[in-house]
Each structure stands twice: as structure tokens, then as C-alpha cells.
Design an enzyme around this catalytic site. Sequence first.
Site, PDB file in Angstrom:
ATOM      1  N   PRO A 291       0.860  -1.201   0.000  1.00 33.68           N
ATOM      2  CG  PRO A 291       0.069  -0.989   2.178  1.00 33.68           C
ATOM      3  CD  PRO A 291       0.821  -1.923   1.276  1.00 33.68           C
ATOM      4  CG  ASP A 467       5.243  -0.968   2.274  1.00 28.37           C
ATOM      5  OD1 ASP A 467       4.054  -0.908   2.653  1.00 28.37           O
ATOM      6  OD2 ASP A 467       5.830  -2.046   2.047  1.00 28.37           O
ATOM      7  CG  HIS A 468       0.513   3.959   4.929  1.00 29.24           C
ATOM      8  ND1 HIS A 468       0.784   4.162   6.267  1.00 29.24           N
ATOM      9  CD2 HIS A 468      -0.150   5.077   4.512  1.00 29.24           C
ATOM     10  CE1 HIS A 468       0.298   5.341   6.648  1.00 29.24           C
ATOM     11  NE2 HIS A 468      -0.273   5.919   5.596  1.00 29.24           N
ATOM     12  NE  ARG A 469       3.415  -3.981   2.906  1.00 30.52           N
ATOM     13  CZ  ARG A 469       3.961  -4.933   2.146  1.00 30.52           C
ATOM     14  NH1 ARG A 469       3.407  -6.148   2.121  1.00 30.52           N
ATOM     15  NH2 ARG A 469       5.030  -4.681   1.431  1.00 30.52           N
ATOM     16  CB  VAL A 471       7.011   4.375   6.261  1.00 32.99           C
ATOM     17  CG1 VAL A 471       7.280   5.832   6.623  1.00 32.99           C
ATOM     18  CG2 VAL A 471       8.311   3.637   5.960  1.00 32.99           C
TER      19      VAL A 471
END
Length: 497
Positions: A291, A467-469, A471
Site C-alpha cells: 500500500p 510503504d504504509h505497512r 512507514v
Amino acid sequence: MPDLGEGLTEAELVSWEVAEGDTVVLNQVIAEVETAKAAVQLPSPYAGVVARLLVEPGTTVPVGSPILAVDTAPAGGGAPVSARAEASPVAVSAAPASPPAAATATAERSPASAHAASSSASAGAPSPVAARTSVLVGYGPAVGTTDRPRRRPRPSRPGPSGPPTGRGPADPPPTAPSPTDHARPSGQAAPPAGGTVTERPRTHPPVRKLAHELGVDLTSVAGTGPDGVITRDDVLARAHRDPGAVSTGSPTDGRRPPDAPVGSPREDRTPVTGVRRRTAAAMVASAFTAPQATVFLTVDVTPTLELLDDLRRDRALAGRRLTLLTVVAKAVTIAVARTPEVNARWDEAAGEIVQPHYVNLGIAAATPRGLLVPNVKDADRLHLGALADALTDLTEHARAGTTPPGALVGGTITITNVGVFGIDAGTPILNPGESAILAVGAVRRRPWEHRDAIALRSVVTLAVTFDHRVVDGEQAARFVSDVGAVLANPGSALAMV
């Protein structure tokens, strides 16, 4: 095809540097191949005469498949060659041209027994060639057999010939093998019934491809090259001399659309191979796995540009290519120290976030073969001058197609400089295996607030995709703010280290 390292299982043959009948020496460059990561020149592990080119340019070849046959003891005399590869799979014609009768009979029964018979026959006789040290990663035992089916002779059929359609004479229809076929040597076809046998037009693969594209029937072209070989000029001359021999329309009707230039195709098709195929697969995997989100920051970089002007006049840095990208790279390593999450990666298989304690800084480079992302190892340990040298060396090798495979793996964070193309900003896609990528836009002269007044300043837009997983938004914002702070006030870097 030798093993070129880094787990690569195939390579595309770009071009041959030799032709059939050429004499080659040990380690002479015989071909250029392109892997999913870089272009490589293959040296010849044999000295002798090129007997056969087994693969045409543009073909993707698995590692271990034969691509070239070299006769190390050509007819006409000469002492046996004293140097060769350790049974390299690249050159595969070191055996005598006429195999013993027993081996031939065995070959007709089964390929496996033929291989065993050949090995046992050669084990009892001393080899006229001596082993040498491998010259390329991955040379080892020969894989498989070197034989391939020989070209079937084509019959010349009587009767008037119709208008050329860009294709050669049709092969005779396949027929059931006759009992006498088993008595023929391997690879030899029976003469076709009715009509005489003519040889295939003598030319090279690139010329054959050109003739196919232009719709020129090679059987109607007289070769002017050595021994009657059809050259590129022969094909072009035929296309211009007789437009009727050129078909740019449907391959079945031989017509071309009105007002279409002679010999120009209506569309081009390029096989997706090498770097382009690898890049496409990586981008799809990245876009639909992680994501991704992007944050932007516009920064006044006038102080950095003034600093670069001063550094270029410094004798200690003479000869080094100091650019805005150099300072951005240094700023990234400084900002990573404060926000290490952007330098981490998501390990789906292990269910873990992996946090490296080093920065392998990737630089996206546009090359004639496609996008490459080589990286500078341990960039966080380099001072500004050494970092400038490393970036210069990295980009030059990438554009020349000589990047070593090791420089294309192991990156932890990437910079892409879209500003060199005149682009102000963009949303870059993550390099697979990384959690952040920084896009640097073009430097623009704009009215900007400076010391409580409006002044014309040099500004640039930074964009960080993450990467929102791994950061969070706050961490991404802090990271890009730290990079911007260094560019807006290079002296602040002393307080951030």
C-alpha cells in the site's frame, strides 16, 4: 549459455560478434547478451573455427543451452588447440566431425544411450586439448547434446511463380518416416519427391529479419557478398528496385495500403525481454503488493546551489562531479539516521519488518535498455566527495550497460531524479523490497518568500512514496522535512548528524 550469476536462469542473445567460418582465439568476444540486469560480453572459451551459430539474435536462451559450435581441430592441418574451457556449454564442437560407427548406431536408438556411448568412447582416448582456468562465472560441465536438427532442403517447384509475398518457398508437407529413413545419418532428411533440391538463401540472421520486415523474397535476391552471401544492401536494393516484391499490407494478399511508403511497416512489435520484462514484473508486483502513499515538499535550494559553486572552486574537490543530486544523496543518508523506518523492508514470508543498519542507496537510471536501479553500498559511510565519485561511476556503468549484477541487488532506499527530464514532481513507485523512494523535481526560478520579502529563488519539489505497512505518515513527513532542511540550509546538516 553460461551461468552469469545472481540466480539468473536465462539471457537474451543481442548480437553475434562472429560469423560461421570465422577463426576465433581464446577469450575473444563472440557475442553480446542481455540479462534481466545488465548487458554482458561473452568470451570464447575455445580457439578454432566457428562451425555453427545455434541461436539467432533476439532469442532468449536458458542457462546451459548451447549457442555456438567451435571446431577446435578444423580440416586443413594445424596442431591441436592447446587451450580450452572446462567442457564449457558455450562452445560445443570439440569432438571429431565423424563419430565412430558404434556411437552413430547408438545415437539412433536413444539420445541417452548416445551420450553414454560418446562419454565411454572419449574416456579411452587421450584428449588433444588441455584444461584451462574458467574465464567467466558459471563455466562447468557441458549440458546436453550439441546437435540440433539440420535445415531441411527446400524443393524448387516447376511452373510460373506468383507475386512474391515476403515468404520463402513452402516446406514439403510432413510424411511418415519410411523404413529406409533409419539407415540415414542423424539429421539428414530424405530428398523430396519431384523437383530438384535448392539451398536456403545464404545470409545472416539480421539480414533475414530485414527481408521479412520488408516483405522481400530472399530466393529472388542475388547475393553480392563473399561466396554469394546476401547482404543488407542487396535486400534494400531489391526493395527499392522492385516495389512489387515488397508487401506492407496483409501477408496473404501481397498488397500494401495506398500512400504507404515502400518498405515501411504499419506498426512495430518489440518482444518484451531482458531489462524491460524484469522492470515490468517488478513494478506490477510493487504496485499491487505494498500500500503506497506519497507526500510532497517544495524547498528553496538556493543555499545548496551557492554551496556547490563554492565547492567546485575548492582544489581539494577538483575533478569531482558535484551536483544537486550529490547533496540530495548525502541529505538522504542523514535523514535516514533520524527516521530509520524509511530504510526498512517488509518480509512477508517471515512476517517481520527487517531494519538494516546500513544504507545501500539506489539511483534510478534511464538507459537505452530500460530502467536500472543500481545502488551505492554503505552510502552512509561516504563523505560528500566520495559519494560524488560513487554516483558518477554508478551512472556511467548503467548507461554503458556494464553494471555488475551485484550492484543491482541489496538496495535499501532509492532516489529518482525526474528533474533532469524537466518534470516538477511525480509519484514514483517503490523499488521492490524497499519502503521508500524519493523523487527530485526540476529546479525552477520562482518568486519565493525570503527574509520577510519576495525574491526570485531556486526551488525544487521533493516527493516521497512510502510503504504504509512499514512507514507511517508522520515518519514519512519527518523524513522528507529533514531532507528539505539540509537542502534549504546545508549548514544544518552539522546539527543533524
